[in-house]
Design a protein around this motif. Structure first.
Motif, mmCIF file in Angstrom:
data_model
loop_
_atom_site.group_PDB
_atom_site.id
_atom_site.type_symbol
_atom_site.label_atom_id
_atom_site.label_comp_id
_atom_site.label_asym_id
_atom_site.label_seq_id
_atom_site.Cartn_x
_atom_site.Cartn_y
_atom_site.Cartn_z
ATOM 1 N N GLY A 168 -31.352 -4.767 15.167
ATOM 2 C CA GLY A 168 -31.654 -4.450 13.783
ATOM 3 C C GLY A 168 -31.430 -2.984 13.500
ATOM 4 N N TRP A 169 -31.530 -2.637 12.214
ATOM 5 C CA TRP A 169 -31.400 -1.238 11.838
ATOM 6 C C TRP A 169 -32.167 -0.964 10.543
ATOM 7 C CZ3 TRP A 169 -27.629 -4.853 10.957
ATOM 8 C CH2 TRP A 169 -27.090 -4.946 9.672
ATOM 9 N N ILE A 170 -32.596 0.267 10.400
ATOM 10 C CA ILE A 170 -33.177 0.757 9.162
ATOM 11 C C ILE A 170 -32.235 1.829 8.641
ATOM 12 C CG2 ILE A 170 -35.114 1.990 8.111
ATOM 13 C CD1 ILE A 170 -36.962 0.546 10.032
ATOM 14 N N ALA A 171 -31.611 1.549 7.506
ATOM 15 C CA ALA A 171 -30.521 2.392 7.009
ATOM 16 C C ALA A 171 -31.012 3.725 6.455
ATOM 17 C CB ALA A 171 -29.731 1.629 5.946
ATOM 18 N N HIS A 172 -32.195 3.745 5.904
ATOM 19 C CA HIS A 172 -32.762 4.987 5.369
ATOM 20 C C HIS A 172 -34.100 5.222 6.072
ATOM 21 C CE1 HIS A 172 -29.779 5.265 2.137
ATOM 22 N NE2 HIS A 172 -29.949 3.971 1.953
ATOM 23 N N PRO A 173 -34.092 5.788 7.262
ATOM 24 C CA PRO A 173 -35.318 5.889 8.064
ATOM 25 C C PRO A 173 -36.456 6.651 7.397
ATOM 26 C CG PRO A 173 -33.379 6.351 9.409
ATOM 27 C CD PRO A 173 -32.910 6.306 7.989
ATOM 28 N N ASP A 174 -36.152 7.496 6.412
ATOM 29 C CA ASP A 174 -37.197 8.313 5.797
ATOM 30 C C ASP A 174 -37.843 7.671 4.578
ATOM 31 O OD1 ASP A 174 -36.884 10.322 7.666
ATOM 32 O OD2 ASP A 174 -35.358 11.368 6.488
ATOM 33 N N GLU A 175 -37.362 6.508 4.138
ATOM 34 C CA GLU A 175 -37.970 5.891 2.967
ATOM 35 C C GLU A 175 -39.246 5.155 3.360
ATOM 36 O OE1 GLU A 175 -35.165 3.119 1.266
ATOM 37 O OE2 GLU A 175 -35.685 1.556 2.706
ATOM 38 N N LYS A 176 -40.209 5.099 2.453
ATOM 39 C CA LYS A 176 -41.482 4.451 2.757
ATOM 40 C C LYS A 176 -41.356 2.949 2.906
ATOM 41 C CE LYS A 176 -44.406 7.949 0.542
ATOM 42 N NZ LYS A 176 -45.414 8.215 -0.520
ATOM 43 N N MET A 177 -40.412 2.342 2.198
ATOM 44 C CA MET A 177 -40.272 0.887 2.247
ATOM 45 C C MET A 177 -39.751 0.396 3.596
ATOM 46 S SD MET A 177 -38.886 -0.186 -1.534
ATOM 47 C CE MET A 177 -39.101 -1.936 -1.185
ATOM 48 N N GLN A 178 -39.074 1.270 4.341
ATOM 49 C CA GLN A 178 -38.580 0.920 5.682
ATOM 50 C C GLN A 178 -37.810 -0.413 5.668
ATOM 51 O OE1 GLN A 178 -39.311 2.853 9.009
ATOM 52 N NE2 GLN A 178 -38.900 4.087 7.182
ATOM 53 N N ARG A 179 -36.831 -0.512 4.760
ATOM 54 C CA ARG A 179 -36.049 -1.742 4.647
ATOM 55 C C ARG A 179 -35.228 -1.973 5.915
ATOM 56 N NH1 ARG A 179 -32.551 -0.651 -0.260
ATOM 57 N NH2 ARG A 179 -32.857 1.471 0.544
ATOM 58 N N ALA A 180 -35.463 -3.111 6.537
ATOM 59 C CA ALA A 180 -34.821 -3.437 7.811
ATOM 60 C C ALA A 180 -33.797 -4.555 7.633
ATOM 61 C CB ALA A 180 -35.871 -3.854 8.832
ATOM 62 N N SER A 181 -32.747 -4.488 8.425
ATOM 63 C CA SER A 181 -31.672 -5.479 8.421
ATOM 64 C C SER A 181 -31.414 -5.910 9.855
ATOM 65 C CB SER A 181 -30.396 -4.882 7.824
ATOM 66 O OG SER A 181 -30.660 -4.167 6.638
ATOM 67 N N HIS A 182 -30.782 -7.074 10.018
ATOM 68 C CA HIS A 182 -30.572 -7.591 11.370
ATOM 69 C C HIS A 182 -29.219 -8.275 11.539
ATOM 70 C CE1 HIS A 182 -34.956 -7.140 11.169
ATOM 71 N NE2 HIS A 182 -34.834 -6.840 12.453
ATOM 72 N N ALA A 183 -28.713 -8.203 12.755
ATOM 73 C CA ALA A 183 -27.540 -8.959 13.179
ATOM 74 C C ALA A 183 -27.980 -9.863 14.321
ATOM 75 C CB ALA A 183 -26.423 -8.014 13.635
ATOM 76 N N ILE A 184 -27.717 -11.162 14.184
ATOM 77 C CA ILE A 184 -28.191 -12.143 15.163
ATOM 78 C C ILE A 184 -27.013 -12.931 15.690
ATOM 79 C CG2 ILE A 184 -29.697 -14.123 15.531
ATOM 80 C CD1 ILE A 184 -31.366 -13.114 13.182
ATOM 81 N N ARG A 185 -26.925 -13.018 17.026
ATOM 82 C CA ARG A 185 -25.840 -13.780 17.648
ATOM 83 C C ARG A 185 -26.282 -15.218 17.875
ATOM 84 N NH1 ARG A 185 -23.677 -11.130 22.833
ATOM 85 N NH2 ARG A 185 -25.825 -11.462 23.515
ATOM 86 N N THR A 186 -25.409 -16.158 17.538
ATOM 87 C CA THR A 186 -25.663 -17.573 17.768
ATOM 88 C C THR A 186 -24.421 -18.204 18.389
ATOM 89 O OG1 THR A 186 -24.829 -18.288 15.602
ATOM 90 C CG2 THR A 186 -27.154 -17.674 15.729
ATOM 91 N N GLY A 187 -24.612 -19.276 19.136
ATOM 92 C CA GLY A 187 -23.471 -20.023 19.674
ATOM 93 C C GLY A 187 -22.535 -19.156 20.479
#
Length: 220
Positions: free
Chosen positions: A23-42
């Motif tokens: 995963g990653w947080i694109a704007h580490p300094d923002e309070k919302m701490q919006r997180a995104s993820h990449a998941i491998r399947t198959g």
């Protein structure tokens, strides 16, 4: 520290790395701490979940395989789904009951993410707030119903119910027994996740007053 930073980030902070994802947080300094993820399947298929874009982020998940699609789990998480999908020439998969208002090619999903072991489970059905979870028996991926950013948690909670849902946490969450939980706001819970989930649900209402006060304080 701003609540939310708009636009593509110049950098990101890596989070939640495990054998089949990151995963990653694109704007580490923002309070919302919006997180995104990449998941491998198959066979090295990669799915990008609720992405917030950042320079160089493609390099982060390139090691896991080829991007097969982007997934948006809830109404408010269109984020940079269109930009990431266009860059990788893949569709955006959206649960059939979710309407994120994306002006791009989308495909509805119902019971499962195509070609994967991930179930698509409706965890919230409120006016203006529809949300799905992804769950394969080990990894639980959520948008907003649970989180670890400061305004979600209180006392010793490792993960907390969204402040608006604490009085009556979604019953759908009680069915899960995950090894790890990936959330849309904050770092994930990467060990003893079922225990953390049980504690969050069991104490949500009791801790609500303090959680609300802490949430308000965290905004300023």
């Amino acid at each position: 520290m701003p609540m939310k930073v708009t636009g593509r980030a110049a950098d990101y902070r890596e989070i939640d790395r495990f054998d089949d994802g990151v995963g990653w947080i694109a704007h580490p300094d923002e309070k919302m701490q919006r997180a995104s993820h990449a998941i491998r399947t198959g066979d090295d298929d990669v799915w990008i979940v609720d992405p917030v874009d950042a320079d160089g982020v493609d390099d982060l998940f390139e090691e896991f395989g080829d991007v097969q699609g982007v997934v948006v789990l809830m109404d408010r998480h269109a984020r940079a789904a269109a930009a990431v999908a266009e860059r990788h020439d893949v569709p955006i998969h959206v649960p059939s009951f979710v309407d994120p208002g994306i002006d791009a090619r989308t495909l509805p999903v119902t019971d499962e993410l195509p070609g994967t072991d991930f179930e698509v489970v409706r965890v919230l059905d409120l006016p203006g707030w529809d949300e799905a979870a992804l769950y394969d028996g080990e990894t639980l991926v959520l948008g907003d119903v649970l989180g670890t950013a400061d305004y979600f948690t209180v006392d010793d909670e490792r993960i907390g119910v969204h402040p608006m849902l604490r009085v009556k946490p979604p019953q759908a969450l009680e069915q899960f027994r995950p090894e790890r939980i990936l959330v849309g706001h904050g770092d994930g819970v990467m060990y003893e996740a079922t225990d953390a989930l049980r504690d969050a649900l069991d104490g949500a209402r009791r801790r609500a007053p303090k959680a609300w006060l802490d949430a308000v304080r965290s905004m300023f």
